[in-house]
Design a protein around this motif. Sequence first.
Motif, PDB file in Angstrom:
ATOM      1  N   ASP A 356      84.397  -1.237  55.727  1.00  0.00           N
ATOM      2  CA  ASP A 356      84.211  -0.405  54.534  1.00  0.00           C
ATOM      3  C   ASP A 356      84.519  -1.292  53.344  1.00  0.00           C
ATOM      4  N   VAL A 357      83.472  -1.724  52.629  1.00  0.00           N
ATOM      5  CA  VAL A 357      83.677  -2.698  51.562  1.00  0.00           C
ATOM      6  C   VAL A 357      84.465  -2.115  50.397  1.00  0.00           C
ATOM      7  N   ALA A 358      84.410  -0.806  50.217  1.00  0.00           N
ATOM      8  CA  ALA A 358      85.113  -0.184  49.094  1.00  0.00           C
ATOM      9  C   ALA A 358      86.623  -0.219  49.292  1.00  0.00           C
ATOM     10  N   THR A 359      87.062  -0.025  50.545  1.00  0.00           N
ATOM     11  CA  THR A 359      88.506   0.018  50.822  1.00  0.00           C
ATOM     12  C   THR A 359      88.997  -1.207  51.580  1.00  0.00           C
ATOM     13  N   GLN A 360      88.029  -2.066  52.004  1.00  0.00           N
ATOM     14  CA  GLN A 360      88.347  -3.260  52.787  1.00  0.00           C
ATOM     15  C   GLN A 360      89.076  -2.916  54.085  1.00  0.00           C
ATOM     16  N   THR A 361      88.745  -1.762  54.663  1.00  0.00           N
ATOM     17  CA  THR A 361      89.296  -1.359  55.953  1.00  0.00           C
ATOM     18  C   THR A 361      88.174  -1.328  56.982  1.00  0.00           C
ATOM     19  N   SER A 362      88.541  -1.457  58.262  1.00  0.00           N
ATOM     20  CA  SER A 362      87.552  -1.489  59.333  1.00  0.00           C
ATOM     21  C   SER A 362      87.579  -0.197  60.129  1.00  0.00           C
ATOM     22  N   THR A 363      86.411   0.246  60.549  1.00  0.00           N
ATOM     23  CA  THR A 363      86.269   1.414  61.402  1.00  0.00           C
ATOM     24  C   THR A 363      85.822   0.949  62.782  1.00  0.00           C
ATOM     25  N   GLN A 364      86.576   1.329  63.821  1.00  0.00           N
ATOM     26  CA  GLN A 364      86.281   0.896  65.177  1.00  0.00           C
ATOM     27  C   GLN A 364      85.292   1.856  65.849  1.00  0.00           C
ATOM     28  N   GLY A 365      84.597   1.338  66.849  1.00  0.00           N
ATOM     29  CA  GLY A 365      83.768   2.170  67.698  1.00  0.00           C
ATOM     30  C   GLY A 365      82.629   2.885  67.005  1.00  0.00           C
ATOM     31  N   VAL A 366      81.912   2.197  66.119  1.00  0.00           N
ATOM     32  CA  VAL A 366      80.791   2.830  65.426  1.00  0.00           C
ATOM     33  C   VAL A 366      79.503   2.618  66.232  1.00  0.00           C
ATOM     34  N   ASP A 367      78.508   3.447  65.965  1.00  0.00           N
ATOM     35  CA  ASP A 367      77.262   3.400  66.723  1.00  0.00           C
ATOM     36  C   ASP A 367      76.151   2.615  66.036  1.00  0.00           C
ATOM     37  N   THR A 368      76.224   2.466  64.718  1.00  0.00           N
ATOM     38  CA  THR A 368      75.143   1.803  63.989  1.00  0.00           C
ATOM     39  C   THR A 368      75.689   0.973  62.833  1.00  0.00           C
ATOM     40  N   LEU A 369      74.890   0.023  62.423  1.00  0.00           N
ATOM     41  CA  LEU A 369      75.097  -0.685  61.155  1.00  0.00           C
ATOM     42  C   LEU A 369      73.841  -0.471  60.332  1.00  0.00           C
ATOM     43  N   LYS A 370      73.989   0.092  59.139  1.00  0.00           N
ATOM     44  CA  LYS A 370      72.841   0.389  58.295  1.00  0.00           C
ATOM     45  C   LYS A 370      72.601  -0.733  57.284  1.00  0.00           C
ATOM     46  N   LEU A 371      71.525  -0.592  56.519  1.00  0.00           N
ATOM     47  CA  LEU A 371      71.149  -1.594  55.525  1.00  0.00           C
ATOM     48  C   LEU A 371      72.323  -1.968  54.630  1.00  0.00           C
ATOM     49  N   ASN A 372      72.586  -3.275  54.497  1.00  0.00           N
ATOM     50  CA  ASN A 372      73.620  -3.847  53.633  1.00  0.00           C
ATOM     51  C   ASN A 372      75.046  -3.649  54.154  1.00  0.00           C
ATOM     52  N   GLU A 373      75.208  -3.058  55.333  1.00  0.00           N
ATOM     53  CA  GLU A 373      76.554  -2.901  55.891  1.00  0.00           C
ATOM     54  C   GLU A 373      76.967  -4.167  56.626  1.00  0.00           C
ATOM     55  N   ILE A 374      78.275  -4.386  56.665  1.00  0.00           N
ATOM     56  CA  ILE A 374      78.851  -5.572  57.297  1.00  0.00           C
ATOM     57  C   ILE A 374      79.715  -5.120  58.470  1.00  0.00           C
ATOM     58  N   GLY A 375      79.575  -5.788  59.593  1.00  0.00           N
ATOM     59  CA  GLY A 375      80.368  -5.409  60.755  1.00  0.00           C
ATOM     60  C   GLY A 375      80.497  -6.559  61.726  1.00  0.00           C
ATOM     61  N   THR A 376      81.169  -6.295  62.829  1.00  0.00           N
ATOM     62  CA  THR A 376      81.338  -7.283  63.896  1.00  0.00           C
ATOM     63  C   THR A 376      80.636  -6.767  65.141  1.00  0.00           C
ATOM     64  N   ILE A 377      79.833  -7.620  65.766  1.00  0.00           N
ATOM     65  CA  ILE A 377      79.070  -7.225  66.941  1.00  0.00           C
ATOM     66  C   ILE A 377      79.356  -8.173  68.101  1.00  0.00           C
ATOM     67  N   ALA A 378      79.088  -7.697  69.314  1.00  0.00           N
ATOM     68  CA  ALA A 378      79.104  -8.543  70.504  1.00  0.00           C
ATOM     69  C   ALA A 378      77.668  -8.659  70.976  1.00  0.00           C
ATOM     70  N   LEU A 379      77.239  -9.863  71.343  1.00  0.00           N
ATOM     71  CA  LEU A 379      75.862 -10.050  71.761  1.00  0.00           C
ATOM     72  C   LEU A 379      75.766 -11.065  72.890  1.00  0.00           C
ATOM     73  N   ARG A 380      74.649 -10.983  73.600  1.00  0.00           N
ATOM     74  CA  ARG A 380      74.380 -11.879  74.723  1.00  0.00           C
ATOM     75  C   ARG A 380      72.994 -12.477  74.539  1.00  0.00           C
ATOM     76  N   THR A 381      72.896 -13.790  74.663  1.00  0.00           N
ATOM     77  CA  THR A 381      71.617 -14.464  74.468  1.00  0.00           C
ATOM     78  C   THR A 381      70.986 -14.844  75.806  1.00  0.00           C
ATOM     79  N   ALA A 382      69.658 -14.936  75.809  1.00  0.00           N
ATOM     80  CA  ALA A 382      68.948 -15.322  77.031  1.00  0.00           C
ATOM     81  C   ALA A 382      69.231 -16.780  77.376  1.00  0.00           C
ATOM     82  N   GLN A 383      69.293 -17.629  76.354  1.00  0.00           N
ATOM     83  CA  GLN A 383      69.625 -19.042  76.523  1.00  0.00           C
ATOM     84  C   GLN A 383      70.848 -19.363  75.673  1.00  0.00           C
ATOM     85  N   PRO A 384      71.757 -20.203  76.157  1.00  0.00           N
ATOM     86  CA  PRO A 384      72.944 -20.534  75.355  1.00  0.00           C
ATOM     87  C   PRO A 384      72.574 -21.286  74.085  1.00  0.00           C
ATOM     88  N   ILE A 385      73.366 -21.092  73.037  1.00  0.00           N
ATOM     89  CA  ILE A 385      73.186 -21.839  71.793  1.00  0.00           C
ATOM     90  C   ILE A 385      74.401 -22.736  71.577  1.00  0.00           C
TER      91      ILE A 385
END
Length: 416
Positions: A356-385
């Motif tokens: 939450d950029v306005a309060t600089q606090t984080s919300t856990q367990g969210v379902d989506t990130l919308k346009l211009n939102e900032i968050g942390t994600i976990a991802l898996r790639t087909a080939q290592p980078i």
Amino acid sequence: MDILRIATAGSVDDGKSTLIGRLLYETNSITKDKIEALESASKRKGLDFLDLSLLTDGLIAEREQGITIDVANIYFSTPTRKYIIADTPGHVEYTRNMVTGASNAKVSLILVDARQGVVEQTARHLSIAAMLRIPKVIICVNKMDLVQYQESTFNAIKDSLAELVAQTTFDGQEISFLPISSLYGQNITQKASEMPWFSGNTLLGELEAFEYASTLAHAPARFPVQFVVRPMTEAYHDFRGYAGKISSGTFKAGDAIRVLPTGQESTIATIEKFESKLDQAIAGDSVTITLTTDVDISRGNTLVLASEENAPALKDFSAQVCWLDHTALSPGKTYLLQHGINITKAKISQITERLDVATQTSTQGVDTLKLNEIGTIALRTAQPISADQYAANPANGAFILIDEFSNSTVGVGFVK
């Protein structure tokens, strides 16, 4: 002279274009014919002053609406330094333009309207400056002329900003606060006659005094191969070189190197640039490297020093991401991930938190990130980078996410 890249940021109508126009005007970076055209345009609009924003708002829609829509790169210079300013839009829906405009900046100018104080866009732009690790952030409290140049107003806004800065994840970056009036040139290149209570430097003085010592030259050495050079002419029949731009670190002739991801090893024979041979090359240099032995290297491979730790081969990792698309990011979706020149498929495992950029606090367990939102994600790639943590090596720790159907860039990520 060195070149300093600057990015502007701020909410709608905070005066970014006027500020840049004022810098151009007072550093004599405008030709006579442009000044005459500016005077004529200002008169047609019924103004008794020069509308300096017209110098940067080049699109017809920008001039008609009095807003900035797209990123414009503005060039000017002083006797000691050259500057490139990315004039970015202020509307929240154009935040993605601000991210791309600031991606290579060493200084961020964040404007705040003295009448409005800190708004949500201010917090968002501070978050982006922190996320991109821009070395210097100058927060300009603009339009001081509209609050009668009151010191108390500036101090109140500065206190609010200082509190917000303290909550933002800045790491060793320089932060400064400056009261200015872009319209009347107060504290831009000359000390403000209307604000004798401010003892700090002018904006141009801040920019001229800023010394940026690149940390990339001292980061782990990374050389992404962009092209294999095989002239196949009589004079160069046996020549085999590997061309690209050194993203970080230093390479020297005689260094033992390792090829990623194959792990093959060799030694640098020569480092060549045009018709010259160099003893060494550092981050930012575009060169061709030849090796003492023939090894299997192709476009997309990365050369690293054998004496240093390899860039980890990442397949499952977490990243901070700024979402740039109207269609929200949801877990389970698959995108193309581009790191350097390498592209692979990537599936979003989960969104671990949203900022939450306005309060600089984080919300856990969210379902989506919308346009211009900032968050942390976990991802898996087909080939290592072969990527580093962005905090340790920004040149090798960023990537973009691409929609595989529309080919649009939908997100920019930073390896955590």
